[in-house]
Structure formats: C-alpha cells, structure tokens
Design a protein around this motif. Structure first.
Motif, short mmCIF file in Angstrom:
data_model
loop_
_atom_site.label_atom_id
_atom_site.label_comp_id
_atom_site.label_asym_id
_atom_site.label_seq_id
_atom_site.Cartn_x
_atom_site.Cartn_y
_atom_site.Cartn_z
N SER A 126 1.96 6.75 -6.81
CA SER A 126 0.81 7.58 -7.07
C SER A 126 1.02 8.87 -6.89
CB SER A 126 -0.59 7.03 -6.49
OG SER A 126 -1.57 7.86 -6.68
N LEU A 127 1.48 9.24 -5.57
CA LEU A 127 1.91 10.62 -5.27
C LEU A 127 3.02 11.01 -6.09
CD1 LEU A 127 1.54 13.02 -3.42
CD2 LEU A 127 3.57 11.61 -1.82
N TRP A 128 3.87 10.54 -6.61
CA TRP A 128 4.96 10.97 -7.39
C TRP A 128 4.25 11.14 -8.88
CZ3 TRP A 128 8.13 6.90 -10.50
CH2 TRP A 128 8.98 7.38 -11.45
N LEU A 129 3.74 10.43 -9.32
CA LEU A 129 3.17 10.46 -10.74
C LEU A 129 2.06 11.50 -10.91
CD1 LEU A 129 2.67 6.92 -11.91
CD2 LEU A 129 4.38 8.27 -12.27
N GLU A 130 1.44 11.74 -9.77
CA GLU A 130 0.43 13.02 -9.70
C GLU A 130 0.84 14.40 -9.27
OE1 GLU A 130 -2.62 11.61 -7.00
OE2 GLU A 130 -3.24 9.77 -8.44
N SER A 131 2.10 14.31 -8.68
CA SER A 131 2.49 15.59 -8.15
C SER A 131 3.23 16.28 -9.10
CB SER A 131 3.35 15.31 -6.99
OG SER A 131 4.52 14.76 -7.38
N GLY A 132 3.85 15.78 -10.03
CA GLY A 132 4.66 16.23 -11.14
C GLY A 132 6.10 16.74 -10.60
N ARG A 133 6.51 16.23 -9.54
CA ARG A 133 7.79 16.28 -8.90
C ARG A 133 8.64 15.24 -9.31
NH1 ARG A 133 6.50 17.47 -2.71
NH2 ARG A 133 6.02 15.36 -2.63
N SER A 134 10.03 15.41 -8.99
CA SER A 134 11.13 14.62 -9.54
C SER A 134 10.94 13.31 -8.70
CB SER A 134 12.35 15.07 -9.79
OG SER A 134 12.86 15.32 -8.32
N ALA A 151 -7.77 -4.05 6.30
CA ALA A 151 -6.67 -3.37 6.66
C ALA A 151 -6.64 -1.83 6.05
CB ALA A 151 -5.29 -4.27 6.43
N GLU A 152 -6.88 -1.87 4.74
CA GLU A 152 -6.88 -0.72 4.10
C GLU A 152 -8.05 0.37 4.63
OE1 GLU A 152 -7.16 1.28 -0.51
OE2 GLU A 152 -7.60 -0.60 0.03
N VAL A 153 -9.23 -0.41 4.95
CA VAL A 153 -10.40 0.51 5.53
C VAL A 153 -9.81 1.12 7.03
CG1 VAL A 153 -12.62 0.47 6.49
CG2 VAL A 153 -12.18 -0.42 4.47
N ALA A 154 -9.10 0.32 7.66
CA ALA A 154 -8.73 0.61 8.92
C ALA A 154 -7.88 1.95 8.98
CB ALA A 154 -8.22 -0.56 9.85
N ALA A 155 -6.75 1.60 7.92
CA ALA A 155 -5.57 2.47 7.72
C ALA A 155 -6.13 3.97 7.34
CB ALA A 155 -4.69 2.29 6.73
N LEU A 156 -7.30 3.79 6.35
CA LEU A 156 -7.94 4.98 5.87
C LEU A 156 -8.88 5.67 6.98
CD1 LEU A 156 -9.03 3.78 2.45
CD2 LEU A 156 -7.34 5.27 2.85
N ARG A 157 -9.28 5.04 7.97
CA ARG A 157 -9.92 5.62 9.17
C ARG A 157 -9.14 6.36 9.99
NH1 ARG A 157 -15.05 1.44 10.19
NH2 ARG A 157 -15.91 1.87 8.30
N ARG A 158 -7.89 5.41 10.34
CA ARG A 158 -7.00 6.26 11.13
C ARG A 158 -6.35 7.54 10.50
NH1 ARG A 158 -5.36 0.83 11.61
NH2 ARG A 158 -3.52 1.30 10.04
N GLU A 159 -5.96 7.49 9.27
CA GLU A 159 -5.86 8.93 8.56
C GLU A 159 -6.79 9.79 8.44
OE1 GLU A 159 -3.89 10.00 3.91
OE2 GLU A 159 -4.91 7.90 4.30
N ASN A 216 0.74 -1.10 -0.06
CA ASN A 216 0.00 0.00 0.07
C ASN A 216 0.97 1.34 -0.02
OD1 ASN A 216 -2.45 1.36 -0.03
ND2 ASN A 216 -2.38 1.61 2.21
N PHE A 217 1.92 1.27 0.76
CA PHE A 217 2.67 2.44 0.97
C PHE A 217 3.50 2.59 -0.48
CE2 PHE A 217 7.13 4.14 1.19
CZ PHE A 217 7.00 5.26 1.97
N LYS A 218 4.04 1.51 -1.06
CA LYS A 218 4.55 1.66 -2.56
C LYS A 218 3.37 2.30 -3.49
CE LYS A 218 7.43 -2.41 -1.56
NZ LYS A 218 7.93 -3.83 -1.86
N ARG A 219 2.24 1.68 -3.56
CA ARG A 219 1.24 2.23 -4.51
C ARG A 219 1.04 3.87 -4.26
NH1 ARG A 219 -1.28 -2.84 -3.16
NH2 ARG A 219 -1.27 -4.18 -4.85
N TRP A 235 9.22 0.40 -8.09
CA TRP A 235 7.77 0.16 -7.73
C TRP A 235 6.78 0.68 -8.70
CZ3 TRP A 235 8.66 3.13 -2.28
CH2 TRP A 235 9.44 2.32 -1.71
N LYS A 236 7.24 1.55 -9.70
CA LYS A 236 6.38 1.88 -10.71
C LYS A 236 6.27 0.73 -11.65
CE LYS A 236 6.29 5.24 -14.50
NZ LYS A 236 6.77 6.16 -15.17
#
Length: 107
Positions: free
Chosen positions: A23-31, A68-76, A16-19, A49-50
C-alpha cells in the motif's frame, strides 16, 4: 578452496506488514527499489506481495486477526502521539526568542 558461504536465516513477514508495504509503495509513487531499500526487503518481494494481495481482501477475517490489528494500531497511535509531543516541544524551544547573553536589559 572455496570459503563456506554464510547462509542467512530466512526472514518471515506477517501479512499485515506485506499489505502495508504494498500500500505504501503504490500510494507513495516511489520506486519499488527505493521503498524496498528503506524497508529492508528486496524489490522483487514487493512485486510478489502485490500479486499475492491483489485478489485477497485487505480486511482480516478472524476475530483474533482483528484484535491483533487493533492492538497494533493502538500501539502505533500511542507512539505517534508521543512523537508529536516531542516535536511540539522541540518546535516550542526553537521558536522561543533568544534571551540576551548577559541576562540583563538593554536600557
């Protein structure tokens, strides 16, 4: 004589961290280098990872992964709500008009 080189333990990142990093890298436009430094990883890891997650589905497959993803998203979500409330309070404090230093009126 050579000094012994300290070998650091290999760090493991969950899928999940890798994805999310890719995703953040590709959407942010940063190097890759800039984002990798911010995340505490090497830029070449982002590239690997890409490639790794390009052909795999982004949705978890098993019910355990979904839970696990739902729990992580709720914490976030909880953390983000708390941060928002702090920012609201800070903005309220900063935007209050300054009172007179003597505490009296100017009449």
């Amino acid at each position: 004589m050579r000094e012994p080189v300290e070998i650091k333990p290999r760090r493991k990142f969950d899928p999940n961290f890798k994805r999310q990093a890719v995703s953040l890298w590709l959407e942010s436009g940063r190097s890759a280098r800039e984002l990798a430094q911010e995340l505490g990883v090497r830029a070449n890891q982002l590239y690997r990872w890409k490639e790794q997650y390009r052909s795999t589905p982004t949705q978890p497959q098993s019910p355990a992964e979904l839970q696990a993803e739902v729990a992580a998203l709720r914490r976030e979500n909880t953390l983000l709500r708390q941060q928002r409330e702090v920012l609201k309070k800070t903005l309220g404090i900063l935007s209050d008009p300054q009172s007179n230093a003597t505490g009296g009126s100017m009449s």
